[in-house]
Design an enzyme around this catalytic site. Structure first.
Site, PDB file in Angstrom:
ATOM      1  N   SER A 119      -7.218   0.508  12.528  1.00 30.84           N
ATOM      2  CA  SER A 119      -7.940   1.777  12.471  1.00 30.84           C
ATOM      3  C   SER A 119      -8.651   1.992  13.795  1.00 30.84           C
ATOM      4  O   SER A 119      -9.049   1.030  14.462  1.00 30.84           O
ATOM      5  CB  SER A 119      -8.961   1.743  11.335  1.00 30.84           C
ATOM      6  OG  SER A 119      -9.883   2.801  11.454  1.00 30.84           O
ATOM      7  N   SER A 120      -8.842   3.255  14.168  1.00 30.97           N
ATOM      8  CA  SER A 120      -9.535   3.544  15.438  1.00 30.97           C
ATOM      9  C   SER A 120     -11.012   3.164  15.384  1.00 30.97           C
ATOM     10  O   SER A 120     -11.670   3.083  16.425  1.00 30.97           O
ATOM     11  CB  SER A 120      -9.386   5.025  15.797  1.00 30.97           C
ATOM     12  OG  SER A 120      -9.932   5.847  14.786  1.00 30.97           O
ATOM     13  N   CYS A 121     -11.554   2.885  14.167  1.00 29.36           N
ATOM     14  CA  CYS A 121     -12.970   2.519  14.063  1.00 29.36           C
ATOM     15  C   CYS A 121     -13.241   1.105  14.576  1.00 29.36           C
ATOM     16  O   CYS A 121     -14.392   0.680  14.644  1.00 29.36           O
ATOM     17  CB  CYS A 121     -13.452   2.643  12.632  1.00 29.36           C
ATOM     18  SG  CYS A 121     -12.835   1.361  11.525  1.00 29.36           S
TER      19      CYS A 121
ATOM     20  N   GLY B 262       0.808  -1.213   0.000  1.00 28.32           N
ATOM     21  CA  GLY B 262       0.000   0.000   0.000  1.00 28.32           C
ATOM     22  C   GLY B 262       0.840   1.261   0.000  1.00 28.32           C
ATOM     23  O   GLY B 262       0.475   2.261   0.609  1.00 28.32           O
ATOM     24  N   HIS B 263       1.972   1.230  -0.709  1.00 28.90           N
ATOM     25  CA  HIS B 263       2.955   2.321  -0.610  1.00 28.90           C
ATOM     26  C   HIS B 263       2.515   3.607  -1.306  1.00 28.90           C
ATOM     27  O   HIS B 263       3.156   4.636  -1.142  1.00 28.90           O
ATOM     28  CB  HIS B 263       4.305   1.863  -1.204  1.00 28.90           C
ATOM     29  CG  HIS B 263       4.325   1.783  -2.693  1.00 28.90           C
ATOM     30  ND1 HIS B 263       3.782   0.719  -3.379  1.00 28.90           N
ATOM     31  CD2 HIS B 263       4.813   2.618  -3.644  1.00 28.90           C
ATOM     32  CE1 HIS B 263       3.938   0.905  -4.676  1.00 28.90           C
ATOM     33  NE2 HIS B 263       4.556   2.055  -4.867  1.00 28.90           N
TER      34      HIS B 263
ATOM     35  N   TYR C 116     -15.836  -2.710   7.508  1.00 29.17           N
ATOM     36  CA  TYR C 116     -14.401  -2.404   7.529  1.00 29.17           C
ATOM     37  C   TYR C 116     -13.815  -2.706   8.904  1.00 29.17           C
ATOM     38  O   TYR C 116     -12.733  -3.300   9.021  1.00 29.17           O
ATOM     39  CB  TYR C 116     -14.205  -0.932   7.169  1.00 29.17           C
ATOM     40  CG  TYR C 116     -12.781  -0.459   7.160  1.00 29.17           C
ATOM     41  CD1 TYR C 116     -11.895  -0.844   6.151  1.00 29.17           C
ATOM     42  CD2 TYR C 116     -12.295   0.405   8.155  1.00 29.17           C
ATOM     43  CE1 TYR C 116     -10.586  -0.389   6.139  1.00 29.17           C
ATOM     44  CE2 TYR C 116     -10.986   0.856   8.136  1.00 29.17           C
ATOM     45  CZ  TYR C 116     -10.148   0.458   7.132  1.00 29.17           C
ATOM     46  OH  TYR C 116      -8.841   0.910   7.115  1.00 29.17           O
TER      47      TYR C 116
ATOM     48  N   TRP D 140     -21.262  20.922   8.278  1.00 30.10           N
ATOM     49  CA  TRP D 140     -22.301  19.987   8.720  1.00 30.10           C
ATOM     50  C   TRP D 140     -22.313  19.859  10.242  1.00 30.10           C
ATOM     51  O   TRP D 140     -21.262  19.804  10.887  1.00 30.10           O
ATOM     52  CB  TRP D 140     -22.042  18.610   8.117  1.00 30.10           C
ATOM     53  CG  TRP D 140     -22.600  18.454   6.733  1.00 30.10           C
ATOM     54  CD1 TRP D 140     -22.765  19.428   5.798  1.00 30.10           C
ATOM     55  CD2 TRP D 140     -23.059  17.241   6.140  1.00 30.10           C
ATOM     56  NE1 TRP D 140     -23.289  18.907   4.656  1.00 30.10           N
ATOM     57  CE2 TRP D 140     -23.493  17.567   4.825  1.00 30.10           C
ATOM     58  CE3 TRP D 140     -23.146  15.921   6.584  1.00 30.10           C
ATOM     59  CZ2 TRP D 140     -24.013  16.599   3.957  1.00 30.10           C
ATOM     60  CZ3 TRP D 140     -23.649  14.961   5.719  1.00 30.10           C
ATOM     61  CH2 TRP D 140     -24.085  15.292   4.425  1.00 30.10           C
TER      62      TRP D 140
ATOM     63  N   THR E 234      -5.121   6.921  14.731  1.00 28.27           N
ATOM     64  CA  THR E 234      -6.311   7.771  14.789  1.00 28.27           C
ATOM     65  C   THR E 234      -6.532   8.394  13.418  1.00 28.27           C
ATOM     66  O   THR E 234      -5.930   7.979  12.422  1.00 28.27           O
ATOM     67  CB  THR E 234      -6.137   8.838  15.886  1.00 28.27           C
ATOM     68  OG1 THR E 234      -7.392   9.490  16.087  1.00 28.27           O
ATOM     69  CG2 THR E 234      -5.059   9.852  15.525  1.00 28.27           C
ATOM     70  N   ASN E 235      -7.390   9.411  13.318  1.00 25.24           N
ATOM     71  CA  ASN E 235      -7.664  10.073  12.032  1.00 25.24           C
ATOM     72  C   ASN E 235      -6.387  10.693  11.476  1.00 25.24           C
ATOM     73  O   ASN E 235      -5.759  11.524  12.140  1.00 25.24           O
ATOM     74  CB  ASN E 235      -8.709  11.176  12.217  1.00 25.24           C
ATOM     75  CG  ASN E 235     -10.025  10.651  12.755  1.00 25.24           C
ATOM     76  OD1 ASN E 235     -10.639   9.779  12.166  1.00 25.24           O
ATOM     77  ND2 ASN E 235     -10.449  11.173  13.893  1.00 25.24           N
ATOM     78  N   LEU E 236      -6.030  10.321  10.249  1.00 27.96           N
ATOM     79  CA  LEU E 236      -4.795  10.799   9.630  1.00 27.96           C
ATOM     80  C   LEU E 236      -5.077  11.925   8.643  1.00 27.96           C
ATOM     81  O   LEU E 236      -6.154  11.994   8.060  1.00 27.96           O
ATOM     82  CB  LEU E 236      -4.101   9.655   8.891  1.00 27.96           C
ATOM     83  CG  LEU E 236      -3.695   8.448   9.721  1.00 27.96           C
ATOM     84  CD1 LEU E 236      -3.183   7.337   8.819  1.00 27.96           C
ATOM     85  CD2 LEU E 236      -2.645   8.826  10.762  1.00 27.96           C
TER      86      LEU E 236
ATOM     87  N   HIS F  43     -12.403  12.637   4.161  1.00 23.74           N
ATOM     88  CA  HIS F  43     -12.694  12.812   5.579  1.00 23.74           C
ATOM     89  C   HIS F  43     -12.793  14.297   5.916  1.00 23.74           C
ATOM     90  O   HIS F  43     -12.516  15.156   5.075  1.00 23.74           O
ATOM     91  CB  HIS F  43     -11.614  12.110   6.413  1.00 23.74           C
ATOM     92  CG  HIS F  43     -11.631  10.631   6.259  1.00 23.74           C
ATOM     93  ND1 HIS F  43     -10.596   9.921   5.687  1.00 23.74           N
ATOM     94  CD2 HIS F  43     -12.575   9.718   6.575  1.00 23.74           C
ATOM     95  CE1 HIS F  43     -10.900   8.631   5.671  1.00 23.74           C
ATOM     96  NE2 HIS F  43     -12.088   8.477   6.194  1.00 23.74           N
TER      97      HIS F  43
ATOM     98  N   GLY G 161       0.917   4.666   3.585  1.00 28.54           N
ATOM     99  CA  GLY G 161       2.028   3.934   2.990  1.00 28.54           C
ATOM    100  C   GLY G 161       3.093   4.831   2.385  1.00 28.54           C
ATOM    101  O   GLY G 161       4.298   4.583   2.548  1.00 28.54           O
TER     102      GLY G 161
ATOM    103  N   LYS H   3     -10.766  -5.288  10.076  1.00 28.06           N
ATOM    104  CA  LYS H   3      -9.567  -4.824  10.776  1.00 28.06           C
ATOM    105  C   LYS H   3      -9.388  -5.545  12.117  1.00 28.06           C
ATOM    106  O   LYS H   3      -8.260  -5.864  12.519  1.00 28.06           O
ATOM    107  CB  LYS H   3      -9.627  -3.305  10.986  1.00 28.06           C
ATOM    108  CG  LYS H   3      -9.367  -2.510   9.717  1.00 28.06           C
ATOM    109  CD  LYS H   3      -7.939  -2.717   9.229  1.00 28.06           C
ATOM    110  CE  LYS H   3      -7.578  -1.882   8.046  1.00 28.06           C
ATOM    111  NZ  LYS H   3      -6.202  -2.104   7.572  1.00 28.06           N
TER     112      LYS H   3
ATOM    113  N   ARG I 119     -12.752  15.468  17.701  1.00 29.30           N
ATOM    114  CA  ARG I 119     -11.980  14.465  16.977  1.00 29.30           C
ATOM    115  C   ARG I 119     -10.485  14.698  17.182  1.00 29.30           C
ATOM    116  O   ARG I 119     -10.046  15.806  17.440  1.00 29.30           O
ATOM    117  CB  ARG I 119     -12.294  14.514  15.469  1.00 29.30           C
ATOM    118  CG  ARG I 119     -13.727  14.171  15.098  1.00 29.30           C
ATOM    119  CD  ARG I 119     -14.035  12.702  15.313  1.00 29.30           C
ATOM    120  NE  ARG I 119     -15.397  12.353  14.908  1.00 29.30           N
ATOM    121  CZ  ARG I 119     -16.441  12.353  15.731  1.00 29.30           C
ATOM    122  NH1 ARG I 119     -16.279  12.684  17.009  1.00 29.30           N
ATOM    123  NH2 ARG I 119     -17.638  12.006  15.280  1.00 29.30           N
TER     124      ARG I 119
END
Length: 310
Positions: free
Chosen positions: A109-111, A12-13, A138, A204, A166-168, A181, A18, A142, A211
Site C-alpha cells: 500500500s502507498s501508506c 483475497g479474491h 497497517y 470535508w 496507490t488509491n484504488l 475512502h 482481488g 505491510k 491525491r
C-alpha cells in the site's frame, strides 16, 4: 510453463483488488485459478494454511488479502491491524515458498511511505522517516510483508515481488459513507444529494489536498504484466503518475452524477497530508502504463454503483 497454464492462488479474491485480478487472469485465459473465501480458509490460521498449500500446491500466488479499514478502524483496533496482517502475510509467503510456488506477488500500500516523503514518492523513500500516525499499524505490517518478500528472495532465491498500489477505486468498492475512502464516499454523497434534490454538498476540508487514483482494472493489468515481466528485488509502485485536488475531484464527480447544486467546503474538518503521489518511473521503465482515464473510470464506477448499490 507459462503463467496462463499455471495453478494460481489469488488470496483475497472477493475484495476490490482481488476480484479485479481474478477478472484479468480469466481474460488472459488462466483456467486453473484456486480461490477460497475467508470462511473456507482463514489465512491467519497457520495450520489451516499449511494444509491448504500441501493439498493444492499453487505454482503462482497473488497475495491481495489483508485486514483493511479507515482511520477510525486503524485507531480503534491497532492489534487487529498489526497482528492479523502479519499472520496472513507470514503464513501465505512461507507456505508458498515451502510448497514449491515459483512466483508470488504481494500487494502492499502507498501508506507504507513516510508522512513527509518527497512528492512524487519513489520506492527508495521507504523507511526514511516517520509514518502517518493514523494508519501506522497497517503500514508497519505491510512494510514487514515487503521485507519478508525480500528476505525470502535473498536467503532462498524465491521469486517474491512486492507491489505498492496507490488509491484504488472501481467496481466492487466500499461505498459506505462511514467507512469508505474519499472517491466512493463522494460518489455516494453526490448520488444521494441529487436524489433528494439538495441544493449543496458539503466536502470535508479545504479541497486543496492532492491525491492519485488508480482504477482497479488497471492495477489488475499491472499485476498480470509484472507477473510475466518482473523478477526484481525492489518493490514497484503502481499508479498513474498524476494527481488531482479533492476540490477538482468533487467537481468532476458532481458533473458525472449530474448534481446541479453547489459545493461547500467545511474547513473546520481536517485536510490530511497535502499531497500523496507515487513516482512510477520504475514501472514505466518496465514497459507498463495506466490506461483508464479518471473521468471514464469514475463514470464506469458510478454505473456499477447505481446497478449494484443497496
Amino acid at each position: 510453463m507459462s503463467a496462463q497454464n499455471a495453478r494460481i492462488f489469488v488470496a483475497g479474491h472477493r475484495g476490490l483488488a482481488g476480484s479485479a485480478i481474478v477478472r484479468r487472469l480469466q481474460a488472459a485465459g488462466c483456467a486453473n485459478l484456486i480461490l477460497r473465501t475467508s470462511a473456507e480458509l482463514d489465512l491467519r490460521d497457520q495450520a489451516a494454511v499449511e494444509r491448504f498449500f500441501a493439498e493444492t500446491r499453487p505454482e503462482i500466488v497473488v497475495l491481495a488479502a489483508a485486514k483493511v479499514g479507515g482511520i477510525l478502524a486503524n485507531d480503534s483496533y491497532p492489534v487487529d491491524f498489526l497482528r492479523d496482517n502479519l499472520q496472513i502475510q507470514t503464513n501465505v509467503i512461507d507456505g508458498s515458498y515451502r510448497h514449491g510456488a515459483r512466483k508470488l506477488l504481494f500487494l502492499g500500500s502507498s501508506c507504507i511511505y513516510p508522512k513527509f516523503a518527497p512528492q512524487p514518492m519513489p520506492e527508495s523513500c521507504l523507511l526514511t522517516g516517520p509514518l502517518e500516525p493514523t494508519n501506522e499499524w497497517y503500514a508497519v505490517a505491510k512494510i514487514a510483508g515487503i521485507k519478508l518478500c525480500q528476505a525470502y528472495r535473498r536467503q532462498y532465491g524465491f521469486d517474491a515481488v512486492a507491489l505498492m498500489p496507490t488509491n484504488l477505486y472501481g467496481p466492487g468498492d466500499n461505498f459506505d459513507l462511514q467507512t469508505s475512502h474519499v472517491l466512493p464516499a463522494l460518489l455516494r454523497k453526490f448520488h444521494e444529494a441529487k436524489a433528494r434534490g439538495d441544493r449543496e454538498v458539503v466536502v470535508w476540508g479545504t479541497g486543496t489536498p492532492r491525491r492519485e487514483f488508480l482504477h482497479v482494472d488497471d492495477l489488475a493489468d499491472a499485476c498480470w504484466y509484472l507477473l510475466n515481466n518482473y523478477q526484481g528485488y525492489e518493490p514497484v509502485n503502481v499508479g498513474t503518475g498524476q494527481d488531482i485536488s479533492i476540490g477538482e475531484l468533487a467537481a468532476l464527480i458532481g458533473e458525472i452524477v449530474g448534481f446541479q447544486g453547489e459545493l461547500r467546503f467545511d474547513t473546520s474538518k481536517p485536510d490530511g497530508t497535502p499531497r500523496k503521489l507515487l513516482d512510477v518511473t520504475r514501472l514505466s521503465s518496465l514497459g507498463w502504463q495506466a490506461r483508464i482515464e479518471l473521468r471514464a473510470g469514475i463514470a464506469a464506477t458510478y454505473s456499477w454503483f447505481t446497478a449494484n448499490a443497496r
